[in-house]
Design a protein around this motif. Structure first.
Motif, mmCIF file in Angstrom:
data_model
loop_
_atom_site.group_PDB
_atom_site.id
_atom_site.type_symbol
_atom_site.label_atom_id
_atom_site.label_comp_id
_atom_site.label_asym_id
_atom_site.label_seq_id
_atom_site.Cartn_x
_atom_site.Cartn_y
_atom_site.Cartn_z
ATOM 1 N N SER A 188 0.844 -1.190 0.000
ATOM 2 C CA SER A 188 0.000 0.000 0.000
ATOM 3 C C SER A 188 0.883 1.244 0.000
ATOM 4 O O SER A 188 2.013 1.206 0.481
ATOM 5 C CB SER A 188 -0.904 0.030 1.235
ATOM 6 O OG SER A 188 -1.801 -1.051 1.222
ATOM 7 N N ARG A 189 0.336 2.333 -0.527
ATOM 8 C CA ARG A 189 1.113 3.572 -0.553
ATOM 9 C C ARG A 189 1.323 4.093 0.860
ATOM 10 O O ARG A 189 0.377 4.255 1.616
ATOM 11 C CB ARG A 189 0.378 4.625 -1.382
ATOM 12 C CG ARG A 189 1.271 5.804 -1.784
ATOM 13 C CD ARG A 189 0.450 6.952 -2.327
ATOM 14 N NE ARG A 189 0.021 7.846 -1.262
ATOM 15 C CZ ARG A 189 -1.148 8.453 -1.213
ATOM 16 N NH1 ARG A 189 -2.048 8.231 -2.142
ATOM 17 N NH2 ARG A 189 -1.443 9.269 -0.216
ATOM 18 N N LEU A 190 2.557 4.344 1.208
ATOM 19 C CA LEU A 190 2.899 4.905 2.507
ATOM 20 C C LEU A 190 3.916 6.014 2.259
ATOM 21 O O LEU A 190 4.992 5.765 1.720
ATOM 22 C CB LEU A 190 3.488 3.828 3.426
ATOM 23 C CG LEU A 190 3.613 4.174 4.905
ATOM 24 C CD1 LEU A 190 2.257 4.531 5.494
ATOM 25 C CD2 LEU A 190 4.227 3.017 5.680
ATOM 26 N N ASP A 191 3.565 7.238 2.634
ATOM 27 C CA ASP A 191 4.400 8.397 2.309
ATOM 28 C C ASP A 191 5.351 8.788 3.434
ATOM 29 O O ASP A 191 6.383 9.392 3.177
ATOM 30 C CB ASP A 191 3.514 9.599 1.968
ATOM 31 C CG ASP A 191 2.521 9.280 0.861
ATOM 32 O OD1 ASP A 191 2.975 8.947 -0.247
ATOM 33 O OD2 ASP A 191 1.305 9.346 1.111
ATOM 34 N N MET A 192 4.970 8.454 4.665
ATOM 35 C CA MET A 192 5.769 8.901 5.799
ATOM 36 C C MET A 192 5.690 7.880 6.927
ATOM 37 O O MET A 192 4.645 7.280 7.167
ATOM 38 C CB MET A 192 5.264 10.256 6.299
ATOM 39 C CG MET A 192 6.033 10.829 7.472
ATOM 40 S SD MET A 192 5.251 12.341 8.120
ATOM 41 C CE MET A 192 5.288 13.371 6.672
ATOM 42 N N ILE A 193 6.823 7.693 7.604
ATOM 43 C CA ILE A 193 6.878 6.852 8.807
ATOM 44 C C ILE A 193 7.489 7.695 9.918
ATOM 45 O O ILE A 193 8.571 8.269 9.755
ATOM 46 C CB ILE A 193 7.717 5.588 8.574
ATOM 47 C CG1 ILE A 193 7.126 4.753 7.434
ATOM 48 C CG2 ILE A 193 7.789 4.750 9.856
ATOM 49 C CD1 ILE A 193 8.019 3.635 6.959
ATOM 50 N N ILE A 194 6.774 7.805 11.025
ATOM 51 C CA ILE A 194 7.249 8.586 12.160
ATOM 52 C C ILE A 194 7.677 7.620 13.253
ATOM 53 O O ILE A 194 6.867 6.820 13.739
ATOM 54 C CB ILE A 194 6.160 9.534 12.682
ATOM 55 C CG1 ILE A 194 5.675 10.450 11.550
ATOM 56 C CG2 ILE A 194 6.694 10.367 13.848
ATOM 57 C CD1 ILE A 194 4.492 11.312 11.935
ATOM 58 N N VAL A 195 8.950 7.671 13.602
ATOM 59 C CA VAL A 195 9.499 6.784 14.629
ATOM 60 C C VAL A 195 9.330 7.475 15.977
ATOM 61 O O VAL A 195 10.100 8.376 16.337
ATOM 62 C CB VAL A 195 10.981 6.466 14.353
ATOM 63 C CG1 VAL A 195 11.535 5.532 15.428
ATOM 64 C CG2 VAL A 195 11.139 5.835 12.971
ATOM 65 N N ALA A 196 8.305 7.076 16.717
ATOM 66 C CA ALA A 196 7.974 7.722 17.988
ATOM 67 C C ALA A 196 8.738 7.062 19.133
ATOM 68 O O ALA A 196 8.170 6.404 20.008
ATOM 69 C CB ALA A 196 6.464 7.657 18.235
#
Length: 500
Positions: A235-243
């Motif tokens: 699936s399209r994923l534009d951003m991953i935020i590593v919290a």
């Protein structure tokens, strides 16, 4: 109602996903992100063009002055008005996604700024005692026709933006890694921004639901880091935020290394650390400061310019090279039985399977579609014509059609066959992080090819050097670099000792 909606998408992991928080938001796996940076730039250019060109056109048709271009009053009034319009639209927020999506929101502001621009122009003409130099018919016609065209343009923009919103193409789809108080605060901060273009699909964490529960601030836990990579492949994923806290340096490095194979931005919330850097250190997602861990390659205007470059140059190349391609096709047909073209599945952008075209260089009954066995010197599977076109890379010319179709670029990492091996091992088993070369669209030629790393990959070193070149290209891409590689390619093809 929350401003950060869940992306309602088919879940490739088979995990439950709640209903979207925004009723008008949906996403198809095949949709691509439409850059707001590009939309703003295009609309701003159209605004200036309409304001200036309407004034000039009306002057040419209605003003009784054969030397209109030499008249300083008209030539000053037109760009002045266009400049005031662009600045005024910007000041009133007419280049935001929210404004674009509502024509009724834009209409009074467009009328106001257009009127103010004319008022300022007339005031300048009055104080300069130049009012008698400007045609009243010209001014009235320019005002009326310009306003109509600006409103028509904004209506068309609204229609497009609403369509893209319904498709989910104007929202960056984001995933959060880490279900903790940091991610809870992050979600709260993001939801405060009413104009946010972020849509969170869920939270990933390796600790499992038994330890951290099944939800974080209303968003589902969708699995581990491995599941996150798998999700991004489907699936399209534009951003991953590593919290995660920045103090967890080793873990952040491990996660970043795993995510480096994906064509997505990877960010760390600046609020996860008490350290404070200079403002230029941060990027912003809405009003939330972020530290960039990985950037998305070739985005916004870069993607537009590369797309145009590919289409224009590929079209010209097909026209110029068509006699050579015709000659090769005839030679293949006369040399052996079978079709002229050979279709082969290869790995493309984000590990998607694509079908590329080549001139057939092997005997039909000996073709190896998956390249499970590398072609070697004097390989009996290769035809007489095939040996020549493989050495000269003429067999790759049909891939210009792949560029026009859109699954290849002119320049990029070469797409490899499904079972291509080095020293008996699949490429991804030989090179750690091999799939990072799939963060951009593959190309007909590339940095590796002009640096001597083309042809047979019979040793681990050869595929390692090729991947190193591919990663260098991705990290240093520019249109100038693409042009340089294209110009160097014919000279690189003369060195054919490794091409069989």
């Amino acid at each position: 109602m929350s401003q950060i909606g869940n992306a309602s998408v088919p879940n490739p992991l088979g995990l439950p996903t709640p209903e979207p928080r925004l009723a008008d938001f949906r996403t198809d796996d095949n949709t691509s992100l439409v850059s707001m940076v590009v939309i703003r730039g295009v609309v701003r250019t159209l605004d200036v063009f309409i304001a200036a060109m309407v004034g000039l056109a009306v002057a040419l048709f209605y003003v009784d002055d054969p030397e209109i271009f030499a008249n300083p009053y008209y030539m000053a009034a037109i760009p002045f008005t266009a400049m005031v319009v662009a600045l005024g639209f910007d000041m009133l927020g007419l280049y935001s996604r929210i404004s674009f999506s509502s024509f009724l929101r834009q209409m009074p502001r467009v009328i106001l700024i257009w009127t103010i621009a004319f008022a300022l122009m007339l005031a300048a003409a009055f104080f300069l005692k130049a009012g008698h130099e400007l045609s009243r018919v010209w001014l009235a016609t320019w005002y009326a026709s310009g306003l109509v065209l600006l409103l028509a343009e904004r209506a068309a923009v609204t229609a497009c933006v609403r369509h893209w919103i319904r498709e989910g193409r104007l929202f960056r789809r984001a995933a959060i890694y880490g279900g903790s108080h940091i991610s809870e605060k992050l979600i709260t901060d993001l939801e405060k921004d009413v104009d946010s273009d972020i849509r969170i699909i869920g939270v990933f964490d390796d600790r499992g639901n038994k330890r951290i529960g099944s939800m974080t601030s209303g968003y589902p836990h969708l699995g581990s880091l491995k599941n996150l990579v798998s999700y991004a492949r489907h699936s399209r994923l534009d951003m991953i935020i590593v919290a995660l806290p920045i103090t967890a340096e080793k873990r952040v490095l491990e996660i970043t290394h795993s995510l480096a194979v994906l064509p997505a931005e990877v960010k760390l919330p600046a609020g996860s650390s008490s350290l404070r850097f200079t403002p230029n250190t941060y990027s912003h997602v809405g009003n939330v400061a972020m530290i960039d861990l990985l950037e998305k390659p070739i985005a916004d205007w870069g993607a537009v310019s590369k797309w145009l470059f590919d289409k224009i140059v590929a079209t010209l190349a097909l026209i110029v090279l068509s006699p050579i391609m015709l000659a090769v096709a005839v030679a293949i047909k006369l040399d052996s039985r079978g079709p002229v073209l050979f279709r082969q599945k290869r790995y493309g952008f984000n590990n998607e399977l694509i079908q590329v075209f080549k001139f057939r260089s092997m005997y039909t009954d000996r073709c190896d579609a998956n390249a499970s066995k590398l072609v070697t010197k004097d390989d009996p599977r290769v035809t007489r014509v095939g040996r020549f076109i493989r050495k000269t890379s003429l067999d790759e010319l049909p891939q210009l059609f792949n560029v026009l179709i859109g699954n290849l670029s002119l320049v990029g990492p070469r797409p490899h066959a499904l079972e291509a091996k080095a020293a008996g091992n699949l490429y991804d088993e030989v090179v750690d992080g091999y799939f990072a070369r799939h963060k951009v669209k593959p190309g007909i030629t590339g940095w590796a090819q002009i640096n001597g790393w083309r042809g047979e990959t019979d040793t681990p070193e050869k595929i390692l050097k090729r991947v190193e070149c591919d990663i260098y290209y991705i990290e240093h891409w520019s249109l100038l670099l693409d042009t340089y590689i294209l110009l160097k390619t014919p000279f690189a093809l003369m060195k054919s000792e490794n091409a069989y």
